[in-house]
Design a protein around this motif. Structure first.
Motif, short mmCIF file in Angstrom:
data_model
loop_
_atom_site.label_atom_id
_atom_site.label_comp_id
_atom_site.label_asym_id
_atom_site.label_seq_id
_atom_site.Cartn_x
_atom_site.Cartn_y
_atom_site.Cartn_z
N ALA A 359 15.14 51.77 -8.15
CA ALA A 359 16.19 51.78 -7.12
C ALA A 359 16.69 50.37 -6.89
O ALA A 359 17.90 50.12 -6.78
CB ALA A 359 15.64 52.37 -5.82
N ALA A 360 15.75 49.41 -6.83
CA ALA A 360 16.12 48.01 -6.67
C ALA A 360 16.95 47.53 -7.87
O ALA A 360 17.95 46.81 -7.70
CB ALA A 360 14.87 47.15 -6.50
N ALA A 361 16.54 47.94 -9.08
CA ALA A 361 17.28 47.54 -10.28
C ALA A 361 18.71 48.09 -10.24
O ALA A 361 19.66 47.42 -10.66
CB ALA A 361 16.56 48.03 -11.52
N ALA A 386 18.18 45.68 -2.58
CA ALA A 386 17.24 45.53 -3.67
C ALA A 386 16.05 44.65 -3.25
O ALA A 386 14.89 44.95 -3.58
CB ALA A 386 17.94 44.91 -4.88
N LEU A 387 16.32 43.60 -2.51
CA LEU A 387 15.26 42.70 -2.06
C LEU A 387 14.24 43.43 -1.20
O LEU A 387 13.02 43.28 -1.37
CB LEU A 387 15.89 41.54 -1.26
N SER A 388 14.72 44.26 -0.30
CA SER A 388 13.83 45.02 0.58
C SER A 388 12.92 45.96 -0.22
O SER A 388 11.72 46.06 0.03
CB SER A 388 14.66 45.82 1.59
N LEU A 389 13.50 46.62 -1.22
CA LEU A 389 12.73 47.56 -2.04
C LEU A 389 11.67 46.85 -2.88
O LEU A 389 10.54 47.31 -3.01
CB LEU A 389 13.68 48.35 -2.96
N LEU A 390 12.03 45.69 -3.44
CA LEU A 390 11.10 44.97 -4.30
C LEU A 390 9.96 44.36 -3.50
O LEU A 390 8.82 44.28 -3.98
CB LEU A 390 11.84 43.88 -5.07
N GLU A 391 10.24 43.91 -2.30
CA GLU A 391 9.18 43.36 -1.46
C GLU A 391 8.13 44.43 -1.16
O GLU A 391 6.93 44.17 -1.16
CB GLU A 391 9.76 42.80 -0.16
N ARG A 392 8.59 45.65 -0.93
CA ARG A 392 7.67 46.75 -0.65
C ARG A 392 6.82 47.09 -1.87
O ARG A 392 5.62 47.38 -1.76
CB ARG A 392 8.46 47.98 -0.21
#
Length: 447
Positions: A359-361, A386-392
């Motif tokens: 999803a981030a990609a 994307a940043l929020s998803l990758l941090e998780r």
């Protein structure tokens, strides 16, 4: 078969069946036993021998098993037939329908103490959960199946271990998924347990986590091993359908052992059909490797092949992930409009708990495409999501790259302090200890 029921339970069952058939204790006992013996048995005061129970079962017109454990005649074979039907539904992409069938089968198998069928139903429910994105439910089913298989050999336990690992992977827990898969592979290969099906399942399943963690060399190696191990069947769906039909005929004729053998062949073929999803992932990995080496035309062909295979099997979440990889290649080949359309069509399949890395990609690539058209507001929105998803998910390498993109965008729009914050965040993730070390590579299979 489970242990025989307690004498009191067996006695009540004998009495109930005798009464239903209008027989006296004397009629049931003759010619081998006495009415007093039957009376004692029905009262639960004696544990009948197998010979006595077989005699009484014959007089009552039921099977020994039905009398000893209360299991209807042919129940186990009927359940296996229905398990095969559920596997067919799952292989055809009807995961929700299959889940209903598996749940009913699990309840029935639990009622009658059929351990093997309970395990099969739990594994099926887990696979349905992976297909539909109910990852918590899937993990619970795989854990229960693994507990039931605790005394079995490792190759037998592999489907449950692999299912649990994939549920963690799809939930964004990449490192733990890799740990489960690698440790199982290592145990299989170092211990000489070279089961091709088990190895194929594990190598194919570890590709996705490797890719998302940036371990591209390991992902490529796993893909090659999986393709080398892949079983070959001309048309497994057709052959499985034939075995299923034969089993029904044999069952109707009372040839239960032969029906069971046919069902086992059908079940194996349906399992191979489900492996098509894993083999599609191998084409996906090949496409990724070609893209990394700049061979974009070959990469597009492999990724389109993966997407077509995943669409056929209706593996929605995997299909959406492959679509993101294909969109990236399309964008690099100058087909940005097609890439954006593909991404917009799959974003709804993802969430923070379901395919977060892809999803981030997707948001990252949509941000880049928006920047190309000078829509900086849309680009920033996609980068932040994307940043929020990758941090998780803890995907450190991707986070560092995204922070660079976001920082460059902020700097170009005059927000220097915000840009510096983004760069610092990216550097922190890039240097975080342990984010790129996976430990020793698993032992290789004897190909």
């Amino acid at each position: 078969m489970r242990e025989r029921d307690d004498p009191e339970v067996v006695g009540r069952r004998v009495q109930q069946l005798r009464t239903q058939r209008g027989l006296t204790q004397k009629q049931l006992a003759e010619p081998a036993y006495t009415p007093a013996y039957v009376s004692t048995l029905e009262a639960g005061r004696v544990r009948a021998s197998d010979e006595a129970l077989r005699h009484i079962a014959s007089r009552l017109g039921v099977t020994f098993e039905e009398l000893a454990v209360g299991r209807p005649a042919r129940l186990a074979t009927d359940l296996r037939l229905r398990l095969t039907e559920a596997r067919r539904a799952l292989a055809d992409g009807r995961a929700e329908e299959a889940a209903v069938q598996y749940a009913a089968l699990l309840a029935e198998a639990e009622t009658h103490g059929l351990d093997g069928e309970q395990t099969e139903a739990l594994l099926g429910l887990g696979e349905c959960g992976l297909e539909t994105g109910e990852l918590g439910r899937a993990r619970e089913c795989f854990e229960r199946a693994e507990e039931r298989l605790a005394g079995q050999s490792l190759p037998v336990r592999v489907p449950a271990v692999r299912g649990r690992a994939v549920s963690h992977y799809l939930a964004g827990e990449l490192r733990y998924a890799v740990y489960l898969l690698e440790s199982t592979l290592d145990e299989l290969n170092r211990g000489g347990l070279h089961d091709p099906d088990a190895l194929l399942l594990l190598y194919a399943s570890v590709i996705g986590p490797y890719m998302d963690m940036g371990a591209h060399a390991r992902a490529a190696q796993a893909a090659e091993f999986a393709l080398a191990l892949a079983p070959r069947a001309a048309d497994p769906a057709l052959i499985a359908r034939m075995h299923r039909s034969v089993a029904r005929t044999l069952l109707a004729e009372g040839r239960i052992a032969e029906a069971d053998a046919s069902l086992a062949k059908a079940a194996e073929l349906y399992r191979q059909l489900q492996l098509r999803t894993e083999l599609a992932n191998c084409h996906w990995m090949r496409g990724y490797v070609y893209a990394q080496h700049g061979e974009l035309e070959r990469a597009e062909a492999e990724l389109r092949q993966a997407l077509a295979m995943l669409s056929e099997s209706r593996a929605a979440l995997y299909r959406s992930q492959a679509a993101v990889e294909l969109a990236d290649v399309l964008h690099r080949r100058g087909k940005s409009a097609e890439a954006a359309e593909l991404l917009s069509g799959v974003l709804g399949d993802f969430s923070s708990e379901r395919g977060a890395v892809h999803a981030a990609a997707a948001h990252r690539l949509l941000g880049i495409i928006a920047e190309d058209t000078r829509d900086t507001e849309a680009a920033e929105e996609h980068y932040v999501r994307a940043l929020s998803l990758l941090e998780r998910a803890g995907a450190a390498g991707d986070l560092a790259d995204l922070c660079r993109l976001l920082g460059d965008l902020l700097r170009r729009t005059g927000r220097v302090e915000a840009a510096l914050d983004a760069y610092r965040t990216g550097l922190g993730h890039r240097t975080a200890p342990g984010t790129t070390t996976l430990g020793p590579t698993p032992a290789q299979p004897p190909l």
